[in-house]
Scaffold this active site. Structure first.
Site, PDB file in Angstrom:
ATOM      1  CB  ALA A  29      -0.534   0.020   1.328  1.00 40.34           C
ATOM      2  CG  HIS A  31       2.569   6.042   1.950  1.00 38.76           C
ATOM      3  ND1 HIS A  31       3.846   7.057   2.255  1.00 38.76           N
ATOM      4  CD2 HIS A  31       2.123   5.541   3.168  1.00 38.76           C
ATOM      5  CE1 HIS A  31       3.509   6.267   3.705  1.00 38.76           C
ATOM      6  NE2 HIS A  31       2.627   5.256   3.940  1.00 38.76           N
ATOM      7  CG  HIS A  34       5.731   2.572   1.583  1.00 39.99           C
ATOM      8  ND1 HIS A  34       4.457   3.327   1.471  1.00 39.99           N
ATOM      9  CD2 HIS A  34       6.044   1.931   2.918  1.00 39.99           C
ATOM     10  CE1 HIS A  34       3.548   2.638   2.717  1.00 39.99           C
ATOM     11  NE2 HIS A  34       4.584   2.144   3.568  1.00 39.99           N
ATOM     12  CG  ASP A 152       6.336   3.301  11.926  1.00 36.66           C
ATOM     13  OD1 ASP A 152       5.796   2.436  12.678  1.00 36.66           O
ATOM     14  OD2 ASP A 152       6.915   3.103  10.539  1.00 36.66           O
ATOM     15  CD  GLN A 155       8.725  -0.538  11.781  1.00 34.55           C
ATOM     16  OE1 GLN A 155       8.060  -1.492  12.493  1.00 34.55           O
ATOM     17  NE2 GLN A 155       8.963  -0.252  11.056  1.00 34.55           N
TER      18      GLN A 155
HETATM   19  P1  AMP Z   1       4.654  -0.310   6.300  1.00 33.56           P
HETATM   20  O1  AMP Z   1       4.794  -0.440   5.370  1.00 33.56           O
HETATM   21  O2  AMP Z   1       3.727   1.234   7.300  1.00 33.56           O
HETATM   22  O3  AMP Z   1       5.323  -1.519   7.569  1.00 33.56           O
HETATM   23  O4  AMP Z   1       5.936   0.781   6.277  1.00 33.56           O
HETATM   24  C1  AMP Z   1       7.173   0.144   5.927  1.00 33.56           C
HETATM   25  C2  AMP Z   1       8.227   1.558   6.076  1.00 33.56           C
HETATM   26  O5  AMP Z   1       8.427   2.643   5.225  1.00 33.56           O
HETATM   27  C3  AMP Z   1       8.350   1.644   7.401  1.00 33.56           C
HETATM   28  O6  AMP Z   1       9.823   1.501   7.757  1.00 33.56           O
HETATM   29  C4  AMP Z   1       7.733   2.565   8.125  1.00 33.56           C
HETATM   30  O7  AMP Z   1       8.343   3.322   8.916  1.00 33.56           O
HETATM   31  C5  AMP Z   1       8.229   3.802   6.347  1.00 33.56           C
HETATM   32  N1  AMP Z   1       7.195   5.249   6.571  1.00 33.56           N
HETATM   33  C6  AMP Z   1       5.898   4.788   6.751  1.00 33.56           C
HETATM   34  N2  AMP Z   1       5.544   5.703   6.461  1.00 33.56           N
HETATM   35  C7  AMP Z   1       6.509   6.816   6.090  1.00 33.56           C
HETATM   36  C8  AMP Z   1       6.549   8.638   6.099  1.00 33.56           C
HETATM   37  N3  AMP Z   1       5.435   9.130   5.873  1.00 33.56           N
HETATM   38  N4  AMP Z   1       7.631   8.727   5.638  1.00 33.56           N
HETATM   39  C9  AMP Z   1       8.606   8.091   6.034  1.00 33.56           C
HETATM   40  N5  AMP Z   1       8.499   6.391   6.174  1.00 33.56           N
HETATM   41  C10 AMP Z   1       7.565   5.987   6.280  1.00 33.56           C
END
Ligand code: AMP
Length: 288
Positions: A29, A31, A34, A152, A155
Site C-alpha cells: 500500500a 505511498h 515508502h 515508526d 520500531q
Molecule cells: P509499513 O509498510 O507501514 O510497514 O512501512 C514500511 C516502512 O515505511 C517503515 O520503515 C515505515 O517507517 C516507513 N514509512 C511509513 N510511513 C512513512 C512516512 N510517512 N515517511 C517515511 N517513512 C514512512
C-alpha cells in the site's frame, strides 16, 4: 525491476550480484513515504535494491486490521515502476514462504520491556511479531544496508537494538525522515480510512507536536508543554488520545524536566476510529 515471490527465486537473484544489497521492508500500500525510502536505497553507492512487500500476520493482534489491511500489489508495482531509478527486485512472498511450518508459537527475538510500552500497550505482541519477521528478512536477504522510516520510532529503536544484539552490527540501518502531506499530516497507508473531514483536521496532531517543541525551545518545562498539548488533543471531538510522551532517543525512556539531549516526542491517537501515530525528534539544550 523483477517481481519475485519465492525464497528460491530470491536466492537465485542474490547470486547474480556482488553489489551491496539494500533492503527496504514494507507491508505494501505504498505511498510517497515508502517511495522516499526506496529513493534513499537506490541512491546508495553500488546498490542492489530489494523492496519487500509482506503483510505479516504475526504482528497484528486479534482485533486489529490484518484482514482489512490494503493489499494492492499491482498498484504498488506500478508506483515503483514510475520511479526515476528503479529498485532491482520486488520480493513479495506469500505467508507460506515466510512461515513454511505455519505461524510459530514463539516469536524471536523478543522485544522485551521496550516492546510493552506505548505502541506495545495498545498492540500487545506487535513488536515481537515485527522483530521476528524483520529478522527473517535480514537472514534471508542478507542485506548490507536496510532502510526504515523515522515515522515508526519505536520500531526503529527496536530494530537498531536487534541489529546490535543479534547481527553484530553487520547491517547498516538508514533512518529516513517522515514524509508529510503539505498539511503536516504524516503519510500513512491508514490515512485512506479517514473521511474528507478527518483528512482536513488530522494535521492538528502534528501542529501540537510542533507546539510542544517550540514551547520547550522557548524555555517552558517539558512536563508543562506536554500537559497543554495533551489537553488540546484530548479535547478533540473526532479523536481519542492514546499517548503523548517525550522519550530519550537513546533509551526510549520518558524524560524528566531536567533532561538535556535528543528526544522523541511520540503521539498515538485514534482519529475517526483510525489509529494514527506520529513523532518528531529535537534536542533539549541547557537553558541560556
Ligand atoms: P509499513 O509498510 O507501514 O510497514 O512501512 C514500511 C516502512 O515505511 C517503515 O520503515 C515505515 O517507517 C516507513 N514509512 C511509513 N510511513 C512513512 C512516512 N510517512 N515517511 C517515511 N517513512 C514512512
Amino acid at each position: 525491476m523483477k517481481v519475485i515471490t519465492t525464497v528460491a527465486e530470491l536466492q537465485e537473484m542474490l547470486q547474480t550480484t556482488n553489489k551491496n544489497v539494500v533492503l527496504v521492508p514494507t507491508m505494501g500500500a505504498l505511498h510517497e513515504g515508502h517511495l522516499s525510502l526506496v529513493k534513499l536505497a537506490t541512491s546508495q553507492e553500488n546498490s542492489f535494491v530489494i523492496v519487500s512487500i509482506f503483510v505479516n500476520p504475526t504482528q497484528f493482534g486479534k482485533n486489529e486490521d490484518f484482514d482489512k489491511y490494503p493489499r494492492i500489489l499491482d498498484a504498488d508495482i506500478e508506483q515503483l515502476n514510475s520511479l526515476e531509478v528503479l529498485p532491482d527486485v520486488v520480493f513479495a512472498p506469500v505467508t507460506a514462504e515466510v512461515y513454511p511450518e505455519g505461524l510459530p508459537e514463539r516469536l524471536e527475538p523478543r522485544a522485551g520491556a521496550v516492546g510493552s510500552v506505548f505502541e506495545g500497550v495498545a498492540r500487545p505482541g506487535h513488536f515481537d511479531g515485527m522483530l521476528h519477521v524483520v529478522s527473517w528478512f535480514f537472514r534471508t536477504v542478507k542485506p548490507k544496508i536496510a532502510v526504515f522510516g523515522a515515522k515508526d520510532a519505536q520500531q526503529l529503536y527496536l530494530i537498531r537494538r536487534m541489529v546490535h544484539r543479534e547481527f553484530a552490527d553487520a547491517i547498516t540501518i538508514i533512518e529516513a525522515p517522515t514524509v508529510r502531506a503539505a498539511s503536516g499530516l504524516a503519510l500513512s497507508s491508514r490515512n485512506r480510512f479517514l473521511s474528507e473531514m478527518g483528512q482536513a483536521t488530522a494535521p492538528i496532531i502534528y501542529a501540537n507536536l510542533k507546539f510542544v517543541e517550540v514551547e520547550i525551545m522557548l524555555g517552558e518545562k517539558p512536563s508543562v508543554a506536554l500537559a497543554r498539548a495533551r489537553a488540546a488533543l484530548e479535547g478533540l471531538a473526532l479523536a481519542k488520545l492514546d499517548y503523548l510522551a517525550l522519550v530519550d532517543k537513546s533509551s526510549f525512556k520518558p524524560i524528566d524536566d531536567s533532561f538535556q539531549g535528543e528526544v522523541i516526542l511520540l503521539v498515538a491517537i485514534v482519529y475517526e476510529g483510525v489509529r494514527l501515530i506520529d513523532n518528531i525528534t529535537f534536542t533539549i539544550q541547557e537553558p541560556a
